[in-house]
Structure formats: structure tokens, C-alpha cells
Design an enzyme around this catalytic site. Structure first.
Site, PDB file in Angstrom:
ATOM      1  N   ARG A  44       6.556 -13.030  -0.096  1.00 26.12           N
ATOM      2  CA  ARG A  44       6.069 -13.398   1.232  1.00 26.12           C
ATOM      3  C   ARG A  44       5.217 -14.660   1.153  1.00 26.12           C
ATOM      4  O   ARG A  44       4.734 -15.001   0.061  1.00 26.12           O
ATOM      5  CB  ARG A  44       5.182 -12.259   1.778  1.00 26.12           C
ATOM      6  N   GLY A  47      -0.253   6.101   2.365  1.00 27.48           N
ATOM      7  CA  GLY A  47       0.941   5.677   1.623  1.00 27.48           C
ATOM      8  C   GLY A  47       2.248   6.107   2.254  1.00 27.48           C
ATOM      9  O   GLY A  47       3.321   5.914   1.682  1.00 27.48           O
ATOM     10  N   ARG A  59      14.849   0.143   1.958  1.00 24.86           N
ATOM     11  CA  ARG A  59      15.103  -1.232   2.398  1.00 24.86           C
ATOM     12  C   ARG A  59      15.854  -1.986   1.314  1.00 24.86           C
ATOM     13  O   ARG A  59      15.504  -1.900   0.137  1.00 24.86           O
ATOM     14  CB  ARG A  59      13.754  -1.879   2.682  1.00 24.86           C
ATOM     15  N   ASP A  69       9.780  -6.805   7.818  1.00 22.45           N
ATOM     16  CA  ASP A  69       8.735  -5.886   8.259  1.00 22.45           C
ATOM     17  C   ASP A  69       8.744  -5.678   9.767  1.00 22.45           C
ATOM     18  O   ASP A  69       8.068  -6.356  10.524  1.00 22.45           O
ATOM     19  CB  ASP A  69       7.349  -6.368   7.800  1.00 22.45           C
ATOM     20  N   ASP A  79       1.903 -12.161   5.859  1.00 25.60           N
ATOM     21  CA  ASP A  79       2.441 -11.193   4.891  1.00 25.60           C
ATOM     22  C   ASP A  79       3.772 -10.606   5.368  1.00 25.60           C
ATOM     23  O   ASP A  79       4.403  -9.845   4.637  1.00 25.60           O
ATOM     24  CB  ASP A  79       1.431 -10.060   4.628  1.00 25.60           C
ATOM     25  N   ASN A  80       4.163 -10.945   6.587  1.00 28.95           N
ATOM     26  CA  ASN A  80       5.447 -10.452   7.102  1.00 28.95           C
ATOM     27  C   ASN A  80       6.492 -11.561   7.185  1.00 28.95           C
ATOM     28  O   ASN A  80       7.501 -11.419   7.865  1.00 28.95           O
ATOM     29  CB  ASN A  80       5.253  -9.815   8.480  1.00 28.95           C
ATOM     30  N   GLY A 115       0.809  -1.213   0.000  1.00 33.58           N
ATOM     31  CA  GLY A 115       0.000   0.000   0.000  1.00 33.58           C
ATOM     32  C   GLY A 115       0.840   1.260   0.000  1.00 33.58           C
ATOM     33  O   GLY A 115       0.425   2.323  -0.451  1.00 33.58           O
TER      34      GLY A 115
END
Ligand code: AMP
Ligand code: MG
Length: 484
Positions: A181, A124, A174, A260, A250-251, A90
Site C-alpha cells: 500500500r 482480529g 482475498r 479494502d 493504507d487502502n 490487525g
């Protein structure tokens, strides 16, 4: 036009096609400024020491870089046990993949680069606070030798964003081996696109496990490797008392990399129920849960691979998780204790040690660091004495001198860890005074948390005693919220 960094972009993910992402340029920002830059992360992508002359313009997203093909990735995932179909980057943008001089590929990703198609009405952006937290967390885990995404830099932007209150915003740069993931697989599985699950698996095998490309049961081996890497990663977290805080699917990456950073934390006094995440009221992601949650997440990943591997075959693999984890964990504990004979006596010793740590609320990290100094159990409190006697007896079984043992233990038991109150201090200076020196100081200190480095400590004005002491009483067990 300002020249771009000469990064060697060799983008691969983009070839998967538009079902996998949205192509999206980062939004331009006003007056980007440097908060902190990690030279050792810069080296991974062959950046010059200070990042290069157009670093801020290039990495804030203001100046597109030649060869970059920015995109926001599609994924979904299980959050706190429930499936969320609409996640995706996102506010994250993969600028592209850089092939370095050693032929290693690194994803370069911006977090907080403006809303994408997956933003669900959010802004965002990322707060300066959460970006600094992720920066320090990543660099600290890397210093501990634990697989993690890296943080190249935090770039502040002159924009206020609203969480519970107005907050300063920033972009985190990063650098990671991989951004695929568990949730990337779940997205295609739950939207009934089995062909794309297979394509994603093929992509991951080709780029991360090319040695098994031609194996008939490559998908099964691929799953086994993810399982092994995940178990290994979590065993390392447990060994240093790191609690991720938000182990949603998702992490979790398929390369077993810490990923994350939200409300993570390091344990102060030993407490198996410790969670740094104030939103996690049931302790789903508490210290003692992490290994089991790793397995839970692997089960979710397995579901997506059932058509490729077969349900029975996956169950066989899943059964291996606990023994594999136990083996890694025992080895980690062996190293921490300076012992290599990991038999039943050793296991009993560690079980008693954990009881002692919990009942005495001893500082987890400093306990191990101090232990290396003991040659007899005379100079310690009564409670510790009988355990230490047993410990020293087990040490005698090993054919190494005390000095050798101490050397080995000091190389794995950090003198310095990223204690919550230290992060807090750095954040306060950064947010209230725009003074980022404490962020830099912590990053430098934790690059190598096992050793004192007198010249460096002098240069950065680092007080070894202050940073290595047990967390003061008033700061024990502090939590952070998920809001970022
Ligand atoms: P995280 O907590 O960073 O793992 O994010 C969980 C999900 O929420 C991901 O899909 C993020 O992209 C999304 N997200 C979090 N914060 C924002 C934001 N400020 N704007 C857009 N998306 C966000
Ligand atoms: Mg996330």
C-alpha cells in the site's frame, strides 16, 4: 492429517525480513461454513471448480497449507487526512503468494483471521456483513472490468463478535495482485528507515515492473507508473459511479487496484456529493472528491520517495496527474457515450449532460444504458430533448451505424450494478435466515453485468427487470457505517 490444497506457493514478501511483517498463523475457528465461493477467482490460483475437498479447513485457517508462510504486514497511513502511525494487518494474514500455471503470482490473504501484533486491542475478526459486502463489491467491480482485489470466498465462523451489538463473524479470502500500500512506504518513511523504503521500492520494481530494473531513474518511473495506474483506476470508478468511501493511504495499492472495501457504494441518481460512508460527514471521500484525493494520496507517497527520486523530479511527475486523469476520464466518457471524437464539442456535451443528470436526478447507470437505444430525440421528455438532439448530431459525425454504436455502448454501460438496496436484501437474508442464495445470485448476475444470460438467469432464478430497474425511491442514497 487432512491433505492440503496443492497450491503452488512461491512466497516472496517474506524474504524482505522481519521488519516488514509479523509471522503469524491464522487462529483456528469453530465450525467454518461456506457462505459463497467465486469459481472465477478460484481459477486464478488453479483451484478446482468448487474449491477442493478441504477448502473450508484450509482457507478458514484451521488446517495449515503446505508451502504457506502466513504473515501480517506492517504499514501505517493517513486516515481522513491525519497520519496514523500504528496500523498494519490487525486482522489480515497473507497466507502466501501462489504462482499459477500461467506464471502469474497471486497473494492469498485472509481478512478476519484473528488478532495480530498490529491489532491494537481489537478482536482480529470481521463481521459476516462486512465480509459479504467486500465479496460482492470485489466481484462486481471485476465484472465491470475495473482492477480490483478478488474475493475467493466468504467463510462463516460460529463466533459472535461485538461491534455496536453482537454480530456474526466471517473470514474473507482475498486474492490480490499485491498487498503493498502507499501506507507500506509511509511506515518506513515515518519511522526513519530510508533503507527499508528503498528495499520496498526495489521489491516492488522487481516483482511488478521488472522491465525497469536496470533503468538509472527507475524509482522515478516507478512513481510515474503508480500515478498513472491510480489516475486510471479512479477514472474508471468515476465512469461507473463507484465511490470507494475510505480512500485512506493504507487502502491504496501501488498497482492501482481497488482495495479494502468498507462502506463503498454505487451512485443511484447522479449526485456529485454522494458518499456511501455515513462516518464521512464532511464528504472528504465523496464522488466528486475521488480524483483529487487520489492526487493527495500520491503526494503522501511522493514524500516517502523524495530521497530516492528528488523533490523537484517528483513535483514534475505530480504535475502530470491532472492531465493524465482528464485524458483517461474523457476516454471513459467517450466509450460510455459511444463517441470517439473527443473534441471541445464533446466536452461541452458531457458538461451539459452532467448538469442534466444532476438537476433531473436521473439514474446514472440506466441513463447510459438507455441512451444506446435512442435513434431520435422524439420519444423523450422536453428537458432531455435538446441535449439528445445535440448528442445525436455528434453521433452523426462518427462513421458507425446505430446498431454498431449500441453494441459498443452496451459492452461498457452495465445493465446491472450492485445497487445498495440489492446488497441490503442479500444481507438481510444472510444475517436473519442464514440464506446465502441471494449473495450467490448477485455474484453470478454481476460477473457479467452487461448481458442477459437466459440459461443462467433461469438456473439462479434471476428476474432481469427487478435487478435492472432504477433504485426505488425509499432506498435512494443509503449509507453504511465504517464499523466492520
Ligand atoms: P480497515 O478499515 O479494514 O482498512 O482497517 C483499518 C485498520 O484497522 C487496519 O490496520 C486493520 O488491520 C485494523 N482493524 C480493523 N478492524 C480490526 C479488528 N477487528 N481487529 C484488528 N484490527 C482491525
Ligand atoms: Mg484498510
Amino acid at each position: 492429517m487432512i491433505p492440503s490444497q496443492n497450491l503452488n506457493f512461491k512466497n516472496r514478501f517474506i524474504d524482505l525480513g522481519p521488519e516488514f511483517y509479523e509471522e503469524k498463523q491464522p487462529d483456528p475457528v469453530t465450525d467454518p461454513y461456506l457462505v459463497d465461493y467465486s469459481p472465477s477467482a478460484g481459477q486464478l490460483i488453479d483451484l478446482p471448480k468448487e474449491g477442493g475437498e478441504n477448502f473450508l479447513a484450509n482457507f478458514s485457517g484451521n488446517q495449515p497449507m503446505e508451502g504457506a508462510q502466513p504473515l501480517a504486514m506492517a504499514y501505517s497511513g493517513h486516515q481522513f487526512g491525519s497520519y496514523n502511525a500504528t496500523l498494519g494487518d490487525g486482522r489480515g494474514i497473507l497466507l502466501g503468494e501462489v504462482l499459477n500455471k500461467e506464471n502469474i503470482s497471486w497473494d492469498v490473504h485472509l481478512k478476519g483471521a484473528g488478532p495480530t501484533r498490529f491489532a491494537r486491542g481489537f478482536d482480529g475478526r470481521a463481521t459476516l456483513q462486512s465480509s459479504i459486502r467486500e465479496h460482492l463489491g470485489s466481484e462486481a467491480l471485476n465484472g465491470l472490468g475495473i482492477p480490483t482485489t478478488r474475493s475467493l470466498a466468504v467463510i462463516g465462523i460460529r463466533e459472535l463478535i461485538y461491534r455496536q451489538k453482537p454480530e456474526l463473524a466471517a473470514i474473507l479470502v482475498r486474492v490480490a495482485d499485491c498487498h503493498i500500500r502507499f501506507g507500506s512506504f509511509e511506515f518506513f518513511h515515518y519511522t526513519k528507515q530510508p533503507k527499508n523504503v528503498e528495499r520496498l521500492a526495489d521489491f516492488a520494481i522487481e516483482h511488478y515492473h521488472s522491465d525497469i530494473c536496470n533503468e538509472p531513474d527507475r524509482y522515478r518511473i516507478f512513481f510515474r507508473r503508480i500515478l498513472t495506474l491510480t489516475a486510471k483506476l479512479i477514472s474508471k470508478w468515476q465512469s461507473v459511479g463507484f465511490v470507494h468511501g475510505v480512500m485512506n493511504t493504507d487502502n491504496m495499492t501501488i498497482t492501482g487496484t481497488t482495495f479494502d472495501y468498507g462502506p463503498y457504494g454505487f451512485m443511484d441518481g447522479f449526485n456529485t456529493r454522494y458518499t456511501p460512508n455515513s462516518s464521512d460527514t464532511h464528504g472528504r471521500y465523496a464522488y466528486q472528491q475521488q480524483s483529487e484525493i487520489g492526487l493527495w494520496n500520491l503526494n503522501k507517497l511522493a514524500e516517502t520517495m523524495t530521497p530516492l527520486v528528488g523533490a523537484d523530479e517528483l513535483q514534475e511527475e505530480i504535475k502530470q496527474y491532472q492531465p493524465v486523469f482528464n485524458k483517461f476520464y474523457r476516454e471513459e466518457m467517450g466509450r460510455k457515450l459511444g463517441l470517439s471524437i473527443l473534441d471541445s464539442e464533446f466536452i461541452e456535451l458531457t458538461q451539459e449532460m452532467f448538469q442534466l443528470l444532476q438537476s433531473q436526478q436521473l439514474d446514472y447507470s440506466n441513463f447510459f444504458r438507455d441512451l444506446a437505444n435512442y435513434t431520435s430525440a422524439i420519444d423523450c421528455s422536453n428537458e432531455l430533448r435538446s441535449w439528445l438532439d445535440r448528442y445525436l448530431k455528434l453521433c452523426e459525425r462518427e462513421s458507425i451505424s446505430h446498431n454498431e454504436r449500441k453494441k459498443k455502448m452496451d459492452a461498457v454501460n452495465p445493465k446491472y450494478i450492485l445497487r445498495n438496496h440489492l446488497v441490503q436484501r442479500a444481507l438481510e437474508k444472510a444475517l436473519k435466515e442464514a440464506d446465502f442464495s441471494e449473495v450467490t445470485r448477485l455474484r453470478v448476475l454481476l460477473e457479467n453485468p452487461f448481458e442477459d444470460r437466459p440459461e443462467l438467469f433461469e438456473k439462479y432464478n434471476i428476474d432481469a427487470d427487478f435487478y435492472s430497474q432504477d433504485t426505488p425511491q425509499e432506498f435512494l442514497g443509503r449509507q453504511t457505517s465504517c464499523s466492520a
